[in-house]
Design an enzyme around this catalytic site. Structure first.
Site, PDB file in Angstrom:
ATOM      1  N   CYS A   2       0.872  -1.172   0.000  1.00 37.96           N
ATOM      2  CA  CYS A   2       0.000   0.000   0.000  1.00 37.96           C
ATOM      3  C   CYS A   2       0.907   1.218   0.000  1.00 37.96           C
ATOM      4  O   CYS A   2       2.093   1.115   0.285  1.00 37.96           O
ATOM      5  CB  CYS A   2      -0.848   0.032   1.261  1.00 37.96           C
ATOM      6  SG  CYS A   2      -1.846  -1.437   1.479  1.00 37.96           S
ATOM      7  N   ARG A  27       1.653   1.418  -5.840  1.00 38.10           N
ATOM      8  CA  ARG A  27       1.799   0.447  -4.752  1.00 38.10           C
ATOM      9  C   ARG A  27       0.497  -0.254  -4.398  1.00 38.10           C
ATOM     10  O   ARG A  27       0.473  -1.198  -3.598  1.00 38.10           O
ATOM     11  CB  ARG A  27       2.324   1.154  -3.498  1.00 38.10           C
ATOM     12  CG  ARG A  27       3.647   1.847  -3.699  1.00 38.10           C
ATOM     13  CD  ARG A  27       4.105   2.484  -2.420  1.00 38.10           C
ATOM     14  NE  ARG A  27       4.295   1.506  -1.384  1.00 38.10           N
ATOM     15  CZ  ARG A  27       5.399   0.785  -1.218  1.00 38.10           C
ATOM     16  NH1 ARG A  27       6.415   0.954  -2.032  1.00 38.10           N
ATOM     17  NH2 ARG A  27       5.493  -0.092  -0.251  1.00 38.10           N
ATOM     18  N   TRP A  75      -3.813  -1.850  -1.349  1.00 41.66           N
ATOM     19  CA  TRP A  75      -3.872  -3.130  -2.054  1.00 41.66           C
ATOM     20  C   TRP A  75      -4.322  -4.122  -0.993  1.00 41.66           C
ATOM     21  O   TRP A  75      -3.584  -4.412  -0.056  1.00 41.66           O
ATOM     22  CB  TRP A  75      -2.502  -3.494  -2.609  1.00 41.66           C
ATOM     23  CG  TRP A  75      -2.512  -4.719  -3.451  1.00 41.66           C
ATOM     24  CD1 TRP A  75      -2.768  -4.792  -4.783  1.00 41.66           C
ATOM     25  CD2 TRP A  75      -2.240  -6.065  -3.020  1.00 41.66           C
ATOM     26  NE1 TRP A  75      -2.685  -6.099  -5.210  1.00 41.66           N
ATOM     27  CE2 TRP A  75      -2.364  -6.905  -4.154  1.00 41.66           C
ATOM     28  CE3 TRP A  75      -1.920  -6.655  -1.804  1.00 41.66           C
ATOM     29  CZ2 TRP A  75      -2.169  -8.274  -4.092  1.00 41.66           C
ATOM     30  CZ3 TRP A  75      -1.724  -8.032  -1.744  1.00 41.66           C
ATOM     31  CH2 TRP A  75      -1.846  -8.815  -2.889  1.00 41.66           C
ATOM     32  N   ASN A 101       0.856   0.130   6.039  1.00 39.60           N
ATOM     33  CA  ASN A 101       1.236  -0.704   4.900  1.00 39.60           C
ATOM     34  C   ASN A 101       1.886  -1.961   5.464  1.00 39.60           C
ATOM     35  O   ASN A 101       2.946  -1.870   6.081  1.00 39.60           O
ATOM     36  CB  ASN A 101       2.228   0.058   4.006  1.00 39.60           C
ATOM     37  CG  ASN A 101       2.884  -0.832   2.974  1.00 39.60           C
ATOM     38  OD1 ASN A 101       2.310  -1.822   2.538  1.00 39.60           O
ATOM     39  ND2 ASN A 101       4.097  -0.498   2.576  1.00 39.60           N
ATOM     40  N   GLY A 102       1.229  -3.109   5.306  1.00 37.88           N
ATOM     41  CA  GLY A 102       1.794  -4.349   5.835  1.00 37.88           C
ATOM     42  C   GLY A 102       0.695  -5.264   6.341  1.00 37.88           C
ATOM     43  O   GLY A 102      -0.469  -5.120   5.964  1.00 37.88           O
ATOM     44  N   GLU A 488       9.360 -13.713 -20.175  1.00 35.10           N
ATOM     45  CA  GLU A 488       9.114 -12.311 -19.819  1.00 35.10           C
ATOM     46  C   GLU A 488       8.063 -11.683 -20.748  1.00 35.10           C
ATOM     47  O   GLU A 488       7.185 -10.945 -20.302  1.00 35.10           O
ATOM     48  CB  GLU A 488      10.448 -11.541 -19.861  1.00 35.10           C
ATOM     49  CG  GLU A 488      10.367 -10.050 -19.623  1.00 35.10           C
ATOM     50  CD  GLU A 488       9.789  -9.646 -18.268  1.00 35.10           C
ATOM     51  OE1 GLU A 488       9.572 -10.507 -17.407  1.00 35.10           O
ATOM     52  OE2 GLU A 488       9.518  -8.443 -18.110  1.00 35.10           O
ATOM     53  N   LYS A 492       4.522 -10.121 -19.476  1.00 35.20           N
ATOM     54  CA  LYS A 492       4.122  -8.730 -19.766  1.00 35.20           C
ATOM     55  C   LYS A 492       2.726  -8.690 -20.360  1.00 35.20           C
ATOM     56  O   LYS A 492       1.896  -7.879 -19.977  1.00 35.20           O
ATOM     57  CB  LYS A 492       5.069  -8.066 -20.768  1.00 35.20           C
ATOM     58  CG  LYS A 492       6.385  -7.502 -20.390  1.00 35.20           C
ATOM     59  CD  LYS A 492       6.454  -6.462 -19.331  1.00 35.20           C
ATOM     60  CE  LYS A 492       6.280  -7.020 -17.952  1.00 35.20           C
ATOM     61  NZ  LYS A 492       7.452  -7.180 -17.146  1.00 35.20           N
ATOM     62  N   GLU A 495      -0.013  -9.675 -17.688  1.00 30.28           N
ATOM     63  CA  GLU A 495      -0.292  -8.771 -16.575  1.00 30.28           C
ATOM     64  C   GLU A 495      -0.952  -7.475 -16.994  1.00 30.28           C
ATOM     65  O   GLU A 495      -1.727  -6.913 -16.225  1.00 30.28           O
ATOM     66  CB  GLU A 495       0.940  -8.532 -15.701  1.00 30.28           C
ATOM     67  CG  GLU A 495       2.036  -7.714 -16.300  1.00 30.28           C
ATOM     68  CD  GLU A 495       3.214  -7.513 -15.330  1.00 30.28           C
ATOM     69  OE1 GLU A 495       3.014  -7.465 -14.114  1.00 30.28           O
ATOM     70  OE2 GLU A 495       4.347  -7.408 -15.821  1.00 30.28           O
ATOM     71  N   HIS A 511       6.436 -31.149 -26.764  1.00 27.59           N
ATOM     72  CA  HIS A 511       6.095 -32.015 -25.632  1.00 27.59           C
ATOM     73  C   HIS A 511       4.779 -31.610 -24.986  1.00 27.59           C
ATOM     74  O   HIS A 511       4.508 -31.980 -23.851  1.00 27.59           O
ATOM     75  CB  HIS A 511       7.227 -32.008 -24.604  1.00 27.59           C
ATOM     76  CG  HIS A 511       8.514 -32.519 -25.155  1.00 27.59           C
ATOM     77  ND1 HIS A 511       8.737 -33.847 -25.432  1.00 27.59           N
ATOM     78  CD2 HIS A 511       9.634 -31.864 -25.536  1.00 27.59           C
ATOM     79  CE1 HIS A 511       9.951 -33.992 -25.940  1.00 27.59           C
ATOM     80  NE2 HIS A 511      10.516 -32.806 -26.016  1.00 27.59           N
ATOM     81  N   LYS A 610       2.940  -2.721  -7.455  1.00 27.87           N
ATOM     82  CA  LYS A 610       4.332  -2.656  -7.903  1.00 27.87           C
ATOM     83  C   LYS A 610       5.270  -3.471  -7.013  1.00 27.87           C
ATOM     84  O   LYS A 610       6.089  -4.225  -7.505  1.00 27.87           O
ATOM     85  CB  LYS A 610       4.770  -1.193  -7.939  1.00 27.87           C
ATOM     86  CG  LYS A 610       6.182  -0.983  -8.444  1.00 27.87           C
ATOM     87  CD  LYS A 610       6.264  -1.225  -9.924  1.00 27.87           C
ATOM     88  CE  LYS A 610       7.671  -1.101 -10.459  1.00 27.87           C
ATOM     89  NZ  LYS A 610       7.784  -1.779 -11.762  1.00 27.87           N
TER      90      LYS A 610
HETATM   91  O1  M6R Z   1      10.606  -5.409  -7.025  1.00 28.31           O
HETATM   92  P1  M6R Z   1      10.888  -6.809  -7.496  1.00 28.31           P
HETATM   93  O2  M6R Z   1      11.783  -6.839  -8.665  1.00 28.31           O
HETATM   94  O3  M6R Z   1      11.377  -7.689  -6.392  1.00 28.31           O
HETATM   95  O4  M6R Z   1       9.488  -7.351  -7.948  1.00 28.31           O
HETATM   96  C1  M6R Z   1       9.316  -8.679  -8.358  1.00 28.31           C
HETATM   97  C2  M6R Z   1       8.010  -8.883  -9.071  1.00 28.31           C
HETATM   98  O5  M6R Z   1       6.940  -8.584  -8.214  1.00 28.31           O
HETATM   99  C3  M6R Z   1       7.895  -8.025 -10.326  1.00 28.31           C
HETATM  100  O6  M6R Z   1       8.957  -8.249 -11.194  1.00 28.31           O
HETATM  101  C4  M6R Z   1       6.573  -8.320 -11.064  1.00 28.31           C
HETATM  102  O7  M6R Z   1       6.595  -9.607 -11.575  1.00 28.31           O
HETATM  103  C5  M6R Z   1       6.334  -7.285 -12.167  1.00 28.31           C
HETATM  104  N1  M6R Z   1       5.000  -6.772 -12.072  1.00 28.31           N
HETATM  105  C6  M6R Z   1       6.470  -7.826 -13.525  1.00 28.31           C
HETATM  106  O8  M6R Z   1       6.247  -6.876 -14.498  1.00 28.31           O
END
Ligand code: M6R
Length: 615
Positions: A2, A27, A75, A101-102, A488, A492, A495, A511, A610
């Site tokens: 958050c 966040r 969040w 936050n937590g 990756e 992308k 998400e 496979h 994030k």
């Molecule tokens: O801050 P971090 O690199 O540790 O975050 C890891 C993942 O949460 C982050 O890479 C997430 O998968 C991204 N949203 C991908 O785009």
């Protein structure tokens, strides 16, 4: 998970807190709230939805005045996102207000005790329990707010960055931190509280970053008093000068942060190698590695721990480390590693990769590694972050703030940094010839211009996006260094556009995933000249004969794949180990354009945040 913002000073808190929340929305963004105290009443406004919804509600209800204020963008963890569960939360008397936050893990048992003592709860949150616990202690023990917070935090289990004020003492905010970030901006006769420095960067460059298990009493007209939560001992407050500037955290004319950050990559990659890559001298300078060279060179193996996109960067690093340094590498999801009783010894080097430096699982993984005697090296972007501080040594990517939830420049700069480390170790270990080393350095230096060139394909990628924007599934294939890029690319797309996508090693397709291929299925195949080209061409033929649609990521001038594919996107040629830095770019653009065309919220995709500071 958050974002928290607070203001204490002479100005109106409302515009500062709202703007700060907008900057921290990356966040969390499922609900938001604000509390202001104007000398008479603590006025609370909360709503499900985004900060813009909060703004509308607060202004229509005239909740905009007061020079002490707290705000929160959420969040959800405990309790669904709705108006009631949104923060801030007030204590039963209405005197105390808190943002958090937590997670408070033992909130259930505390809640029961408080209920026995007559407290009532309106929300499903752990945070409302915490603020009432603080109130209960304050009343019972007849202590000041700071002391009550300290006693309460010694009773809770979990993670937190909190800010609390008591409306009977409106010149003071008490803050505390364990596991979630918290910065205090120190201005002229005013203070700012935030999850990171972005909410206050236009007001002050001076900030105090609390360490875990520290709290601070922020009072007007006084210096910030930092104390240890455990034993209430006073600690010197270290005020640091921030390097951040406003341009770095604004969109600068781009429609989205993600697009801005994609286009920042040439610059960000340069910032990563600046001062480290010394082509003229034929060396790589990295103090974090040089000071710990023996640890790396004597290591039995390297274990890389990370999550999400950072884990994909770790996979690329596995290839380059094993290829160049000949040290065995294991790449682990931090969330699995921390719980599966892994074998860790003092001969292991653990590299933790994290953009935010706050990811809870990665943090826990390195704590476990340290307990077992391993040497921990952090690769983070956010300076001063928890993982950076918890590591024995490390290096920053210097990518600048990444605000879009989908990681872009974080990924390419992590690969850049990890490649530099691999090269440095390979040279130190005598595993690479002088010629190859120099070729790598020169090629690394050329990468930003090559990325710039790939970015010129934006319109072409946009057109391809328009063709496939409505499909339900995508497959991404790559081999060798480009297998993690396939993963990756698929992440992308998933998400931000909510299209189901899978990344696979190209040869594994037969496979299983080949069963999915029909005339509806677009398959993105990374088929650059260096990297098992002929094999990938055979895989493309297999897709073609089952009528799949092919989008090829190919080396400039390629004819063979072009003749088979429906579309190709060209990237300049480079050393195989560096190809991910180029092949990733069109995949970022493809997912970006598809998401925009599907009217998705690119910078704030649903259900995500994030930095994932909870398990
Ligand atoms: O801050 P971090 O690199 O540790 O975050 C890891 C993942 O949460 C982050 O890479 C997430 O998968 C991204 N949203 C991908 O785009």
């Amino acid at each position: 998970m958050c974002g928290i913002v607070g203001y204490l000073g002479q100005r109106e808190a409302y515009p500062i807190v709202i703007k700060g929340l907008e900057r921290l929305e990356y966040r969390g963004y499922d609900s938001a709230g604000i509390v202001l105290y104007d000398g008479e009443k603590a006025k609370l406004c909360k709503t499900k939805g985004k900060v813009t919804d909060l703004k509308g509600k607060a202004e229509s209800e005239n909740i905009t005045t007061g020079s002490i204020g707290l705000g929160h963008t959420r969040w959800a963890t405990h309790g669904e996102p709705n108006d009631v569960n949104a923060h801030p939360h007030l204590s039963n008397s209405g005197n105390l207000a808190i943002i958090h936050n937590g997670i408070i893990e033992n909130y259930g048992s505390i809640k029961k005790e408080l209920e026995k003592r007559g407290y009532t709860f309106h929300s499903d949150t752990d945070t409302e329990v915490l603020v009432n616990l603080i109130e209960d202690i304050k009343e019972k023990e007849q202590v000041k707010l700071g002391k009550a917070v300290q006693i309460a935090l010694n009773q809770v289990v979990g993670a937190y960055a909190i800010a609390v004020f008591d409306k009977s003492k409106p010149d003071e905010i008490v803050v505390a931190k364990l596991g979630s970030p918290l910065a205090i901006g120190v201005g002229e006769g005013e203070f700012f509280i935030a999850s990171d420095a972005s909410p206050f960067i236009e007001y002050t460059n001076n900030a105090i970053y609390l360490e875990d298990e520290q709290m601070a009493i922020v009072r007007l007209g006084r210096d910030v008093k930092v104390r240890q939560i455990k034993d209430d001992k006073s600690v010197a407050a270290y005020v640091q000068e921030l390097q951040l500037n406003l341009d770095q955290i604004e969109k600068n004319g781009y429609d989205h942060f993600m697009l801005k950050e994609i286009h920042e990559q040439p610059h960000a990659i340069k910032d990563t190698y600046r001062g480290r890559l010394r082509t003229n001298e034929g060396i790589i300078k990295m103090a974090g590695i040089e000071d710990n060279l023996e640890k790396f060179l004597n290591a039995n193996r390297i274990i890389i721990v990370a999550c999400g996109t950072s884990w994909h960067a770790g996979l690329v690093a596995e290839y380059i480390f094993e290829d160049l340094v000949r040290i065995p590498v294991e790449v682990e999801y931090a969330s699995e590693f921390r719980y599966r009783n892994p074998v860790i010894t003092s001969k292991d080097v653990v590299i933790a990769i994290s953009q935010s430096g706050e990811t809870a699982d990665t943090l826990a993984a390195i704590k476990l590694a340290k307990q077992n005697g391993a040497f921990v090296f952090g690769v983070c972007n956010v300076v001063g972050s928890s993982i950076a501080r918890e590591s024995h040594a490390g290096a920053y990517t210097h990518a600048g703030p990444e605000i879009g939830v989908a990681s872009t420049k974080a990924f390419t700069t992590q690969i850049t940094l990890l490649s530099l480390i691999a090269l440095k170790l390979a040279q130190s270990k005598g595993m690479i010839s002088k010629t190859e080393f120099h070729q790598y350095l020169a090629e690394m230096e050329a990468i930003p211009d090559k990325v710039e060139k790939v970015l010129l394909s934006d319109d072409h990628v946009k057109y391809i996006s328009s063709v496939y924007k409505d499909v339900p599934n995508f497959l991404y294939l790559g081999r060798g260094y480009n297998f993690p890029v396939a993963l990756e690319g698929a992440l992308k797309l998933k998400e931000i556009s909510y299209i189901h996508a899978e990344g696979y090693p190209a040869a594994e397709m037969k496979h299983g995933p080949i069963a999915l291929i029909d005339e509806q299925m677009p398959v993105v195949v990374i088929a650059t000249k260096k990297g098992h080209y002929e094999k990938v061409v055979s895989n493309i033929q297999e897709i073609k004969s089952r009528k799949g649609k092919i989008i090829g990521i190919v080396t400039e001038g390629d004819k063979e794949v072009k003749s088979m594919a429906d579309y190709v996107i060209e990237v300049p040629e480079t050393i195989e180990g560096l190809t991910p830095l180029l092949t990733t770019i069109p995949l970022q653009l493809l997912s970006y354009h598809i998401a925009v065309m599907r009217n998705c919220n690119v910078d704030q995709p649903r259900n995500l945040a994030k930095s994932v500071t909870v398990e």
